[in-house]
Design a protein around this motif. Structure first.
Motif, short mmCIF file in Angstrom:
data_model
loop_
_atom_site.label_atom_id
_atom_site.label_comp_id
_atom_site.label_asym_id
_atom_site.label_seq_id
_atom_site.Cartn_x
_atom_site.Cartn_y
_atom_site.Cartn_z
N ILE A 143 0.83 -1.20 0.00
CA ILE A 143 0.00 0.00 0.00
C ILE A 143 0.87 1.25 0.00
CG2 ILE A 143 -1.63 1.36 1.36
CD1 ILE A 143 -2.95 -0.95 -0.06
N THR A 144 1.93 1.27 0.82
CA THR A 144 2.81 2.43 0.92
C THR A 144 3.48 2.72 -0.42
OG1 THR A 144 3.23 1.99 3.27
CG2 THR A 144 4.79 3.42 2.13
N PRO A 166 -3.33 -7.52 -17.52
CA PRO A 166 -3.21 -6.07 -17.65
C PRO A 166 -1.87 -5.56 -17.15
CG PRO A 166 -4.62 -6.65 -15.79
CD PRO A 166 -4.35 -7.92 -16.55
N LEU A 167 -1.44 -4.44 -17.71
CA LEU A 167 -0.16 -3.86 -17.30
C LEU A 167 -0.21 -3.47 -15.82
CD1 LEU A 167 2.65 -2.79 -18.02
CD2 LEU A 167 1.57 -0.63 -18.71
N VAL A 168 -1.26 -2.81 -15.40
CA VAL A 168 -1.46 -2.48 -13.99
C VAL A 168 -2.91 -2.76 -13.61
CG1 VAL A 168 0.36 -0.73 -13.88
CG2 VAL A 168 -1.95 -0.06 -14.51
N ARG A 169 -3.09 -3.08 -12.36
CA ARG A 169 -4.43 -3.35 -11.86
C ARG A 169 -4.41 -3.18 -10.36
NH1 ARG A 169 -6.20 -7.72 -9.72
NH2 ARG A 169 -4.59 -9.08 -10.55
N GLY A 170 -5.51 -2.69 -9.81
CA GLY A 170 -5.61 -2.59 -8.36
C GLY A 170 -6.11 -3.91 -7.79
N CYS A 171 -5.51 -4.33 -6.68
CA CYS A 171 -5.92 -5.55 -5.99
C CYS A 171 -6.26 -5.16 -4.56
CB CYS A 171 -4.78 -6.57 -6.02
SG CYS A 171 -5.14 -8.14 -5.20
N LEU A 172 -7.48 -5.41 -4.14
CA LEU A 172 -7.92 -5.01 -2.81
C LEU A 172 -7.15 -5.77 -1.73
CD1 LEU A 172 -9.89 -3.28 -1.16
CD2 LEU A 172 -11.52 -5.16 -1.29
N ASP A 173 -6.47 -5.04 -0.88
CA ASP A 173 -5.63 -5.63 0.16
C ASP A 173 -6.50 -6.06 1.34
OD1 ASP A 173 -3.73 -5.62 2.57
OD2 ASP A 173 -2.35 -5.28 0.90
N TRP A 174 -6.39 -7.33 1.75
CA TRP A 174 -7.30 -7.84 2.77
C TRP A 174 -6.96 -7.38 4.18
CZ3 TRP A 174 -5.40 -11.04 6.61
CH2 TRP A 174 -4.22 -11.77 6.33
N THR A 175 -5.75 -6.85 4.40
CA THR A 175 -5.44 -6.31 5.72
C THR A 175 -5.60 -4.79 5.76
OG1 THR A 175 -3.08 -6.30 5.15
CG2 THR A 175 -3.90 -8.16 6.43
N GLU A 176 -5.28 -4.11 4.67
CA GLU A 176 -5.34 -2.65 4.64
C GLU A 176 -6.67 -2.11 4.10
OE1 GLU A 176 -2.93 -0.38 5.67
OE2 GLU A 176 -1.93 -2.12 6.54
N ARG A 177 -7.44 -2.96 3.42
CA ARG A 177 -8.74 -2.58 2.86
C ARG A 177 -8.61 -1.47 1.82
NH1 ARG A 177 -12.18 -6.60 5.04
NH2 ARG A 177 -11.03 -7.28 6.86
N ARG A 178 -7.46 -1.38 1.19
CA ARG A 178 -7.23 -0.42 0.11
C ARG A 178 -6.51 -1.17 -1.01
NH1 ARG A 178 -3.80 4.02 3.07
NH2 ARG A 178 -3.32 2.24 4.42
N PRO A 179 -6.56 -0.65 -2.23
CA PRO A 179 -5.93 -1.38 -3.33
C PRO A 179 -4.42 -1.19 -3.39
CG PRO A 179 -6.97 0.59 -4.17
CD PRO A 179 -7.34 0.51 -2.71
N HIS A 180 -3.72 -2.29 -3.66
CA HIS A 180 -2.30 -2.20 -3.93
C HIS A 180 -2.04 -2.54 -5.40
CE1 HIS A 180 -2.75 -6.46 -2.28
NE2 HIS A 180 -2.40 -6.65 -3.54
N LEU A 181 -0.85 -2.26 -5.86
CA LEU A 181 -0.51 -2.43 -7.27
C LEU A 181 -0.32 -3.90 -7.63
CD1 LEU A 181 0.33 -1.22 -10.03
CD2 LEU A 181 2.68 -1.11 -9.13
N ALA A 182 -1.07 -4.34 -8.64
CA ALA A 182 -0.93 -5.70 -9.17
C ALA A 182 -0.72 -5.60 -10.68
CB ALA A 182 -2.17 -6.52 -8.83
N GLY A 183 -0.98 -6.67 -11.40
CA GLY A 183 -0.75 -6.67 -12.83
C GLY A 183 0.71 -6.92 -13.16
N VAL A 184 1.07 -6.74 -14.42
CA VAL A 184 2.45 -6.97 -14.87
C VAL A 184 3.43 -6.07 -14.11
CG1 VAL A 184 4.04 -6.77 -16.82
CG2 VAL A 184 1.76 -7.73 -17.17
N ALA A 185 3.09 -4.79 -13.97
CA ALA A 185 3.99 -3.86 -13.29
C ALA A 185 4.19 -4.25 -11.83
CB ALA A 185 3.44 -2.44 -13.39
N GLY A 186 3.12 -4.64 -11.16
CA GLY A 186 3.24 -5.06 -9.77
C GLY A 186 4.11 -6.30 -9.61
#
Length: 232
Positions: free
Chosen positions: A126-127, A168-188
């Motif tokens: 998330i950070t 996808p190149l980038v995608r948001g993935c909902l973080d189950w501990t922070e409840r906010r999206p972190h970076l996923a996809g190819v870039a992540g």
């Protein structure tokens, strides 16, 4: 899709043991049936039965090497599904506390930083995601998008961004501990790989937890302006 098909698919995860297997496989590795049986505390025959159902339902892929049978999550889409279901499964504040000091330590380490299949999650993920957004490398205005500055940033670091397949190149993935999206996809995935290979992060314990090293703190402070204390 017929309603019965959706119900049948949902039923694959409506079992404690099968759900435990899928959560364990979020580490991105291939596990043997025996390893998963020991992890979940079930008999090998029980594990094999559950793994057969998950594989038949398309959630797992199987590989054989000699006498050993390995299983892994079928692909990044399944990992995304499992992670998002985990985020929605327990409303904030309702999760029971760990039952031992060891469990509490493991939970704290996972919350600080972990891998989610092949990208970084937890407070670390998330950070990094928020720092990239604040610096104009990533846009979250209408979904996740890598900006031109962001593409140049990856290029300057020597991190390739292969554009193959349907991922996808980038995608948001909902973080189950922070409840906010972190970076996923190819870039992540590529950023996570680089962080581990460059020694910015190291895996700790037998879970998915990762720890930021001193070199990683210095690199992230220089590249993204992240204060070292926020990653500990």
């Amino acid at each position: 899709m017929a309603p019965r098909d959706l119900a049948a698919f949902a039923a694959l995860l409506a079992d404690d043991t099968r759900a435990d297997f899928c959560l364990a496989l979020l580490d991105g590795r291939a596990w043997t049936a025996g390893e998963l049986a020991r992890h979940a505390g079930v008999a090998p025959s029980t594990a094999s039965e559950h793994l057969g159902k998950l594989a038949a339902g398309g959630l797992l892929a199987e590989e054989r090497q000699g006498r050993h049978r390995y299983v892994r999550l079928a692909d990044h889409r399944v990992a995304h599904l499992v992670e998002e279901l985990a985020a929605h499964a327990t409303p904030p504040g309702s999760a029971p506390g760990p039952h031992s000091l060891k469990a509490a330590g493991t939970a704290a380490a996972m919350a600080r930083g972990r891998t989610c299949y092949d990208h970084l999650a937890g407070r670390l993920g998330i950070t990094i995601t928020e720092a990239m957004t604040e610096r104009g490398l990533l846009s979250q205005d209408t979904g996740f998008a890598l900006t031109g500055r962001g593409a140049a940033w990856f290029d300057e670091l020597g991190i390739p961004l292969p554009r193959t397949g349907r991922r996808p190149l980038v995608r948001g993935c909902l973080d189950w501990t922070e409840r906010r999206p972190h970076l996923a996809g190819v870039a992540g995935a590529q950023l996570c790989r680089h962080a581990l290979e460059a020694g910015w992060c190291v895996r700790i314990g037998s879970e998915r937890a990762v720890k930021v090293t001193e070199a990683g703190e210095q690199a992230l402070a220089r590249l993204l302006g992240i204060e070292p204390g926020t990653l500990r």
